[in-house]
Design a protein around this motif. Structure first.
Motif, PDB file in Angstrom:
ATOM      1  N   VAL A 167       0.877  -1.183   0.000  1.00  9.97           N
ATOM      2  CA  VAL A 167       0.000   0.000   0.000  1.00  9.97           C
ATOM      3  C   VAL A 167       0.905   1.220   0.000  1.00  9.97           C
ATOM      4  CG1 VAL A 167      -1.908   1.180   1.139  1.00  9.97           C
ATOM      5  CG2 VAL A 167      -1.676  -1.316   1.359  1.00  9.97           C
ATOM      6  N   GLU A 168       0.889   1.984  -1.084  1.00 11.84           N
ATOM      7  CA  GLU A 168       1.841   3.078  -1.287  1.00 11.84           C
ATOM      8  C   GLU A 168       1.137   4.341  -1.734  1.00 11.84           C
ATOM      9  OE1 GLU A 168       4.671   4.423  -1.205  1.00 11.84           O
ATOM     10  OE2 GLU A 168       6.054   2.858  -0.569  1.00 11.84           O
ATOM     11  N   ASP A 169       1.780   5.490  -1.443  1.00 13.33           N
ATOM     12  CA  ASP A 169       1.225   6.770  -1.900  1.00 13.33           C
ATOM     13  C   ASP A 169       2.251   7.607  -2.651  1.00 13.33           C
ATOM     14  OD1 ASP A 169       2.858   7.512   0.239  1.00 13.33           O
ATOM     15  OD2 ASP A 169       1.515   9.131   0.867  1.00 13.33           O
ATOM     16  N   SER A 170       3.404   7.004  -3.002  1.00 13.37           N
ATOM     17  CA  SER A 170       4.413   7.765  -3.736  1.00 13.37           C
ATOM     18  C   SER A 170       4.842   7.010  -4.991  1.00 13.37           C
ATOM     19  CB  SER A 170       5.643   8.025  -2.860  1.00 13.37           C
ATOM     20  OG  SER A 170       6.451   6.870  -2.757  1.00 13.37           O
ATOM     21  N   PRO A 171       5.207   7.743  -6.049  1.00 17.91           N
ATOM     22  CA  PRO A 171       5.695   7.083  -7.267  1.00 17.91           C
ATOM     23  C   PRO A 171       6.927   6.223  -6.999  1.00 17.91           C
ATOM     24  CG  PRO A 171       5.152   9.383  -7.726  1.00 17.91           C
ATOM     25  CD  PRO A 171       5.062   9.208  -6.235  1.00 17.91           C
ATOM     26  N   LEU A 172       7.830   6.692  -6.143  1.00 21.26           N
ATOM     27  CA  LEU A 172       9.027   5.904  -5.830  1.00 21.26           C
ATOM     28  C   LEU A 172       8.647   4.579  -5.175  1.00 21.26           C
ATOM     29  CD1 LEU A 172      11.385   8.677  -4.385  1.00 21.26           C
ATOM     30  CD2 LEU A 172      11.511   7.620  -6.638  1.00 21.26           C
ATOM     31  N   VAL A 174       5.744   2.946  -5.476  1.00 21.33           N
ATOM     32  CA  VAL A 174       5.097   2.086  -6.471  1.00 21.33           C
ATOM     33  C   VAL A 174       6.154   1.396  -7.326  1.00 21.33           C
ATOM     34  CG1 VAL A 174       3.643   2.066  -8.531  1.00 21.33           C
ATOM     35  CG2 VAL A 174       2.923   3.359  -6.516  1.00 21.33           C
ATOM     36  N   ARG A 175       7.150   2.154  -7.758  1.00 20.66           N
ATOM     37  CA  ARG A 175       8.224   1.563  -8.567  1.00 20.66           C
ATOM     38  C   ARG A 175       8.967   0.479  -7.793  1.00 20.66           C
ATOM     39  NH1 ARG A 175      11.672   6.597 -10.182  1.00 20.66           N
ATOM     40  NH2 ARG A 175      13.173   4.946 -10.727  1.00 20.66           N
ATOM     41  N   MET A 182       5.837  -7.503  -6.514  1.00 24.64           N
ATOM     42  CA  MET A 182       4.649  -7.502  -5.660  1.00 24.64           C
ATOM     43  C   MET A 182       3.516  -6.720  -6.316  1.00 24.64           C
ATOM     44  SD  MET A 182       6.506  -6.718  -1.995  1.00 24.64           S
ATOM     45  CE  MET A 182       7.802  -7.801  -1.381  1.00 24.64           C
ATOM     46  N   ASP A 183       2.292  -7.061  -5.952  1.00 23.87           N
ATOM     47  CA  ASP A 183       1.156  -6.226  -6.329  1.00 23.87           C
ATOM     48  C   ASP A 183       1.202  -4.947  -5.497  1.00 23.87           C
ATOM     49  OD1 ASP A 183       0.286  -8.109  -8.114  1.00 23.87           O
ATOM     50  OD2 ASP A 183      -1.440  -8.763  -6.936  1.00 23.87           O
ATOM     51  N   ALA A 199       0.357   1.431 -10.293  1.00 23.59           N
ATOM     52  CA  ALA A 199      -0.339   0.587  -9.317  1.00 23.59           C
ATOM     53  C   ALA A 199      -1.494  -0.162  -9.978  1.00 23.59           C
ATOM     54  CB  ALA A 199      -0.859   1.442  -8.173  1.00 23.59           C
ATOM     55  N   GLY A 200      -1.750  -1.361  -9.472  1.00 22.08           N
ATOM     56  CA  GLY A 200      -2.834  -2.155 -10.042  1.00 22.08           C
ATOM     57  C   GLY A 200      -4.200  -1.587  -9.743  1.00 22.08           C
ATOM     58  N   GLU A 201      -4.351  -1.014  -8.555  1.00 24.58           N
ATOM     59  CA  GLU A 201      -5.605  -0.381  -8.135  1.00 24.58           C
ATOM     60  C   GLU A 201      -5.271   0.956  -7.486  1.00 24.58           C
ATOM     61  OE1 GLU A 201      -8.605  -1.570  -8.624  1.00 24.58           O
ATOM     62  OE2 GLU A 201      -8.369  -3.730  -8.916  1.00 24.58           O
ATOM     63  N   LEU A 202      -6.195   1.907  -7.609  1.00 18.70           N
ATOM     64  CA  LEU A 202      -6.033   3.204  -6.974  1.00 18.70           C
ATOM     65  C   LEU A 202      -7.226   3.463  -6.068  1.00 18.70           C
ATOM     66  CD1 LEU A 202      -4.892   5.300 -10.080  1.00 18.70           C
ATOM     67  CD2 LEU A 202      -3.428   4.397  -8.263  1.00 18.70           C
TER      68      LEU A 202
END
Length: 214
Positions: A167-172, A174-175, A182-183, A199-202
């Motif tokens: 669960v991420e909130d930054s482009p770095l 997600v990369r 990982m998903d 990301a697969g889902e937002l």
């Protein structure tokens, strides 16, 4: 739930620290002669380890930040945390739901162990995270966007990368999650959705997360 481990970023996902942190980072850089707006700080540094701040300033200006930059910055931010920091709305509900279902979870953050613990203690999230569930970029050689931190967390938790969701909130971040195999689901409360397009889902409301993971 289709995952064996949920890995949370910390700042902006569990604790609502990004506005506080980036406000102080922009102010301190500006004070040192490197004019930086709040928006600049969010764009360039959100989700990254402190070495990225040093690296970018050196790359752009040819000047090194003071040796005590990290200590001064963290002292200012931690003092502000004590006054202002709150958990992200809905984060406690998510942790309660995962616990009730017996789904393992942990945090993997670009922040230092001290920063993570100060934030958790201030917001009451420390009851959900013992030392075995906390992983920092300090634990690995390279922070996000390298996959090392997420792979380290999965290894320590005993779960294969392909069975993890981040669960991420930054482009770095997600990369980094994608590089780890990982998903990843992207939390868009502070970050424009297009910047998390990998990301697969937002989702923009933490109340949506459990449904997405199911």
């Amino acid at each position: 739930m289709r995952y064996d481990l949920v890995i949370f970023d910390n700042d902006g996902v569990l604790v609502d620290s990004e506005p506080i942190s980036n406000r102080h980072l922009a102010a301190y850089l500006t004070e040192l002669g490197h004019p930086t707006s709040y928006e600049d700080s969010i764009r360039d540094y959100m989700g990254s380890a402190m070495h990225r701040v040093h690296d970018l300033v050196l790359e752009r200006t040819g000047q090194r930040l003071p040796a005590d930059f990290d200590d001064v910055f963290h002292a200012r931010v931690f003092a502000a945390f004590e006054r202002e920091l709150k958990p992200v709305a809905g984060a406690v509900d998510v942790l309660e739901a995962l616990t009730a279902r017996g789904v393992p979870y942990c945090v993997a953050s670009s922040g230092s162990h001290e920063r993570i613990r100060v934030g958790h203690r201030t917001t009451g999230l420390d009851r959900w995270f013992d030392d075995a569930r906390i992983f920092s970029s300090q634990d690995v050689g390279r922070g996000k966007p390298a996959p090392d931190l997420f792979l380290h967390a999965a290894r320590q938790m005993g779960v294969a990368p392909e069975r993890c969701v981040v669960v991420e909130d930054s482009p770095l971040g997600v990369r980094a999650a994608l590089a780890a195999g990982m998903d990843v689901v992207g939390f868009t409360a502070m970050t424009p959705a297009e910047r998390l397009s990998g990301a697969g889902e937002l989702f923009s409301d933490m109340g949506e997360l459990i449904g997405l993971l199911d």
